[in-house]
Design a protein around this motif. Structure first.
Motif, PDB file in Angstrom:
ATOM      1  N   LEU A 167       0.827  -1.213   0.000  1.00  0.00           N
ATOM      2  CA  LEU A 167       0.000   0.000   0.000  1.00  0.00           C
ATOM      3  C   LEU A 167       0.857   1.257   0.000  1.00  0.00           C
ATOM      4  O   LEU A 167       0.595   2.214   0.732  1.00  0.00           O
ATOM      5  CB  LEU A 167      -0.969   0.000   1.196  1.00  0.00           C
ATOM      6  CG  LEU A 167      -1.924  -1.184   1.304  1.00  0.00           C
ATOM      7  CD1 LEU A 167      -2.882  -0.995   2.468  1.00  0.00           C
ATOM      8  CD2 LEU A 167      -2.694  -1.400   0.012  1.00  0.00           C
ATOM      9  N   TRP A 168       1.880   1.248  -0.836  1.00  0.00           N
ATOM     10  CA  TRP A 168       2.804   2.384  -0.924  1.00  0.00           C
ATOM     11  C   TRP A 168       2.124   3.583  -1.579  1.00  0.00           C
ATOM     12  O   TRP A 168       1.013   3.500  -2.101  1.00  0.00           O
ATOM     13  CB  TRP A 168       4.035   1.969  -1.720  1.00  0.00           C
ATOM     14  CG  TRP A 168       3.673   1.230  -2.969  1.00  0.00           C
ATOM     15  CD1 TRP A 168       3.138   1.732  -4.104  1.00  0.00           C
ATOM     16  CD2 TRP A 168       3.771  -0.188  -3.167  1.00  0.00           C
ATOM     17  NE1 TRP A 168       2.901   0.735  -5.011  1.00  0.00           N
ATOM     18  CE2 TRP A 168       3.293  -0.456  -4.477  1.00  0.00           C
ATOM     19  CE3 TRP A 168       4.240  -1.251  -2.396  1.00  0.00           C
ATOM     20  CZ2 TRP A 168       3.260  -1.738  -5.018  1.00  0.00           C
ATOM     21  CZ3 TRP A 168       4.204  -2.521  -2.936  1.00  0.00           C
ATOM     22  CH2 TRP A 168       3.717  -2.760  -4.225  1.00  0.00           C
ATOM     23  N   GLY A 169       2.852   4.712  -1.580  1.00  0.00           N
ATOM     24  CA  GLY A 169       2.296   5.942  -2.109  1.00  0.00           C
ATOM     25  C   GLY A 169       2.616   6.163  -3.577  1.00  0.00           C
ATOM     26  O   GLY A 169       3.258   5.348  -4.240  1.00  0.00           O
ATOM     27  N   ARG A 170       2.171   7.312  -4.061  1.00  0.00           N
ATOM     28  CA  ARG A 170       2.440   7.696  -5.446  1.00  0.00           C
ATOM     29  C   ARG A 170       3.883   8.164  -5.574  1.00  0.00           C
ATOM     30  O   ARG A 170       4.546   8.474  -4.584  1.00  0.00           O
ATOM     31  CB  ARG A 170       1.483   8.818  -5.870  1.00  0.00           C
ATOM     32  CG  ARG A 170       0.003   8.447  -5.787  1.00  0.00           C
ATOM     33  CD  ARG A 170      -0.857   9.672  -6.061  1.00  0.00           C
ATOM     34  NE  ARG A 170      -2.267   9.434  -5.788  1.00  0.00           N
ATOM     35  CZ  ARG A 170      -3.169   9.138  -6.715  1.00  0.00           C
ATOM     36  NH1 ARG A 170      -2.797   9.028  -7.988  1.00  0.00           N
ATOM     37  NH2 ARG A 170      -4.435   8.955  -6.394  1.00  0.00           N
ATOM     38  N   THR A 171       4.371   8.215  -6.805  1.00  0.00           N
ATOM     39  CA  THR A 171       5.735   8.666  -7.039  1.00  0.00           C
ATOM     40  C   THR A 171       5.875  10.138  -6.658  1.00  0.00           C
ATOM     41  O   THR A 171       4.939  10.926  -6.806  1.00  0.00           O
ATOM     42  CB  THR A 171       6.124   8.489  -8.515  1.00  0.00           C
ATOM     43  OG1 THR A 171       5.196   9.194  -9.342  1.00  0.00           O
ATOM     44  CG2 THR A 171       6.124   7.018  -8.889  1.00  0.00           C
ATOM     45  N   THR A 172       7.049  10.503  -6.137  1.00  0.00           N
ATOM     46  CA  THR A 172       7.290  11.867  -5.673  1.00  0.00           C
ATOM     47  C   THR A 172       8.787  12.126  -5.583  1.00  0.00           C
ATOM     48  O   THR A 172       9.600  11.190  -5.670  1.00  0.00           O
ATOM     49  CB  THR A 172       6.653  12.078  -4.282  1.00  0.00           C
ATOM     50  OG1 THR A 172       6.851  13.432  -3.873  1.00  0.00           O
ATOM     51  CG2 THR A 172       7.270  11.155  -3.249  1.00  0.00           C
ATOM     52  N   ASP A 173       9.148  13.393  -5.405  1.00  0.00           N
ATOM     53  CA  ASP A 173      10.557  13.737  -5.206  1.00  0.00           C
ATOM     54  C   ASP A 173      10.781  14.436  -3.868  1.00  0.00           C
ATOM     55  O   ASP A 173      11.802  15.112  -3.676  1.00  0.00           O
ATOM     56  CB  ASP A 173      11.057  14.630  -6.352  1.00  0.00           C
ATOM     57  CG  ASP A 173      10.263  15.927  -6.466  1.00  0.00           C
ATOM     58  OD1 ASP A 173       9.296  16.114  -5.687  1.00  0.00           O
ATOM     59  OD2 ASP A 173      10.603  16.753  -7.335  1.00  0.00           O
ATOM     60  N   VAL A 174       9.853  14.269  -2.910  1.00  0.00           N
ATOM     61  CA  VAL A 174      10.041  14.876  -1.593  1.00  0.00           C
ATOM     62  C   VAL A 174      11.239  14.218  -0.915  1.00  0.00           C
ATOM     63  O   VAL A 174      11.552  13.050  -1.182  1.00  0.00           O
ATOM     64  CB  VAL A 174       8.779  14.735  -0.721  1.00  0.00           C
ATOM     65  CG1 VAL A 174       7.614  15.493  -1.340  1.00  0.00           C
ATOM     66  CG2 VAL A 174       8.411  13.264  -0.519  1.00  0.00           C
ATOM     67  N   PRO A 175      11.946  14.938  -0.035  1.00  0.00           N
ATOM     68  CA  PRO A 175      13.175  14.394   0.574  1.00  0.00           C
ATOM     69  C   PRO A 175      12.990  13.096   1.344  1.00  0.00           C
ATOM     70  O   PRO A 175      13.911  12.292   1.450  1.00  0.00           O
ATOM     71  CB  PRO A 175      13.617  15.529   1.505  1.00  0.00           C
ATOM     72  CG  PRO A 175      13.014  16.755   0.936  1.00  0.00           C
ATOM     73  CD  PRO A 175      11.697  16.329   0.370  1.00  0.00           C
ATOM     74  N   TRP A 176      11.802  12.867   1.894  1.00  0.00           N
ATOM     75  CA  TRP A 176      11.577  11.664   2.699  1.00  0.00           C
ATOM     76  C   TRP A 176      10.962  10.510   1.891  1.00  0.00           C
ATOM     77  O   TRP A 176      10.528   9.513   2.457  1.00  0.00           O
ATOM     78  CB  TRP A 176      10.662  11.989   3.882  1.00  0.00           C
ATOM     79  CG  TRP A 176       9.353  12.599   3.504  1.00  0.00           C
ATOM     80  CD1 TRP A 176       8.206  11.952   3.183  1.00  0.00           C
ATOM     81  CD2 TRP A 176       9.053  13.997   3.373  1.00  0.00           C
ATOM     82  NE1 TRP A 176       7.206  12.834   2.874  1.00  0.00           N
ATOM     83  CE2 TRP A 176       7.700  14.106   2.990  1.00  0.00           C
ATOM     84  CE3 TRP A 176       9.802  15.163   3.555  1.00  0.00           C
ATOM     85  CZ2 TRP A 176       7.092  15.344   2.777  1.00  0.00           C
ATOM     86  CZ3 TRP A 176       9.202  16.385   3.346  1.00  0.00           C
ATOM     87  CH2 TRP A 176       7.859  16.473   2.965  1.00  0.00           C
ATOM     88  N   ALA A 177      10.958  10.636   0.585  1.00  0.00           N
ATOM     89  CA  ALA A 177      10.417   9.567  -0.261  1.00  0.00           C
ATOM     90  C   ALA A 177      11.232   8.294  -0.094  1.00  0.00           C
ATOM     91  O   ALA A 177      12.398   8.322   0.317  1.00  0.00           O
ATOM     92  CB  ALA A 177      10.398  10.005  -1.717  1.00  0.00           C
ATOM     93  N   MET A 178      10.625   7.154  -0.413  1.00  0.00           N
ATOM     94  CA  MET A 178      11.283   5.859  -0.307  1.00  0.00           C
ATOM     95  C   MET A 178      11.079   5.070  -1.585  1.00  0.00           C
ATOM     96  O   MET A 178      10.117   5.302  -2.324  1.00  0.00           O
ATOM     97  CB  MET A 178      10.722   5.063   0.876  1.00  0.00           C
ATOM     98  CG  MET A 178      10.957   5.693   2.223  1.00  0.00           C
ATOM     99  SD  MET A 178      10.294   4.659   3.551  1.00  0.00           S
ATOM    100  CE  MET A 178      11.239   3.170   3.303  1.00  0.00           C
TER     101      MET A 178
END
Length: 294
Positions: A167-178
């Motif tokens: 149940l991961w999230g959408r793609t992003t470039d925020v610093p805390w992304a995984m």
């Protein structure tokens, strides 16, 4: 919360190199002895039910409670069945009906994953209605008290989703992304933790304040209404960051399935809050405990 500290620390020190989920060293299985496996997801359900039961006993110990200890003990059994059966059938019907109806035997394989919170809510509500009818209790006031305990299960359940790497999230470039490898190499929102914070911690704090610091518990329907609105808003917002199930991202009306299912909750919750004061005169004391000496 060591894994969360590790996530933040690693992200800050690696800059543009996003933390990979497998580097956290988490595993879906908490304990394995021979063929026996105890999964974190199972422990999350157990923890949510046991701690919720403990907290419910604290709530009904206050004056004017809608049920006695004997009713709470029975309710835990019925509610557990409602969570498991309702949650599973809700997932089957709301998210993947064609897939499960093509292989009906897979419906009972709950260990493979797939539970719907919205289905669980329906299951618990039916359990409360049955228990209240059986004991001639005020069903809506019981809903109020039970609503205050649900954030425990939501919190542990979302943490288990994170540990499972699902149940991961959408793609992003925020610093805390995984980077969740099962979803590809793109960095994504750790939306499971967003939900744990909103649906678990924040919603619990709101209901705690309303129960202990206001007279909301004497206005039938107000607490469960606050829960429905609080959860509905949290889930609706998180859906912008959470990766929806394939094919259910944007339905014909522009919302994801998760957002669509929150709409009735929001409408019902707002109605319960708006009309709660008018039901205050219907509050009656719970039947006394049987006399043990009789």
């Amino acid at each position: 919360m060591d894994f969360l500290a590790t996530t933040i620390s690693a992200t800050l020190t690696t800059g543009a190199e996003y933390l990979r989920f497998e580097d956290l060293g988490l595993h879906a299985v908490a304990l394995k002895i021979g063929f026996f496996e105890l999964r974190w997801y199972s422990l999350a359900y157990i923890a949510g039910i046991v701690i919720g039961w403990w907290y419910l006993l604290r709530l009904i110990a206050q004056p004017g409670a809608p049920m006695a200890r004997r009713h709470a003990d029975d309710l835990v059994f019925y509610a557990t069945l409602g969570i498991l059966i309702g949650g599973r059938l809700g997932y089957v019907l709301f998210y993947k009906p064609a897939e499960y109806f093509a292989d009906p035997a897979s419906i009972i394989r709950v260990w493979d994953g797939g539970m719907s919170f919205h289905g669980g809510v329906i299951g618990v509500s039916l359990a409360i209605l049955f228990m209240a009818w059986k004991n001639r209790l005020h069903w809506l006031r019981i809903h109020d008290y039970v609503a205050c305990t649900i954030p425990f299960g939501l919190f542990f359940g979302r943490l288990a989703n994170f540990v499972n790497g699902e149940l991961w999230g959408r793609t992003t470039d925020v610093p805390w992304a995984m980077i969740f490898t099962r979803a590809g190499e793109e960095p994504r929102h750790p939306s499971q933790l967003y939900e744990a914070g909103l649906e678990g911690i924040l919603l619990f704090a709101l209901l705690w304040f309303m129960f202990w610091k206001t007279n909301a518990r004497h206005q039938p329907g107000k607490l469960v209404g606050i829960f429905l609105v609080g959860y509905g808003l949290s889930r609706f917002a998180v859906e912008f960051f959470r990766q929806p199930d394939a094919g259910l991202e944007h339905l014909a009306w522009g919302l994801s399935m998760g957002q669509t299912l929150t709409v009735p909750m929001l409408i019902g919750g707002l109605w319960l809050i708006a009309t709660a004061k008018g039901r205050a005169d219907g509050v009656r004391p719970v039947p006394a405990e049987p006399d043990a000496s009789a």
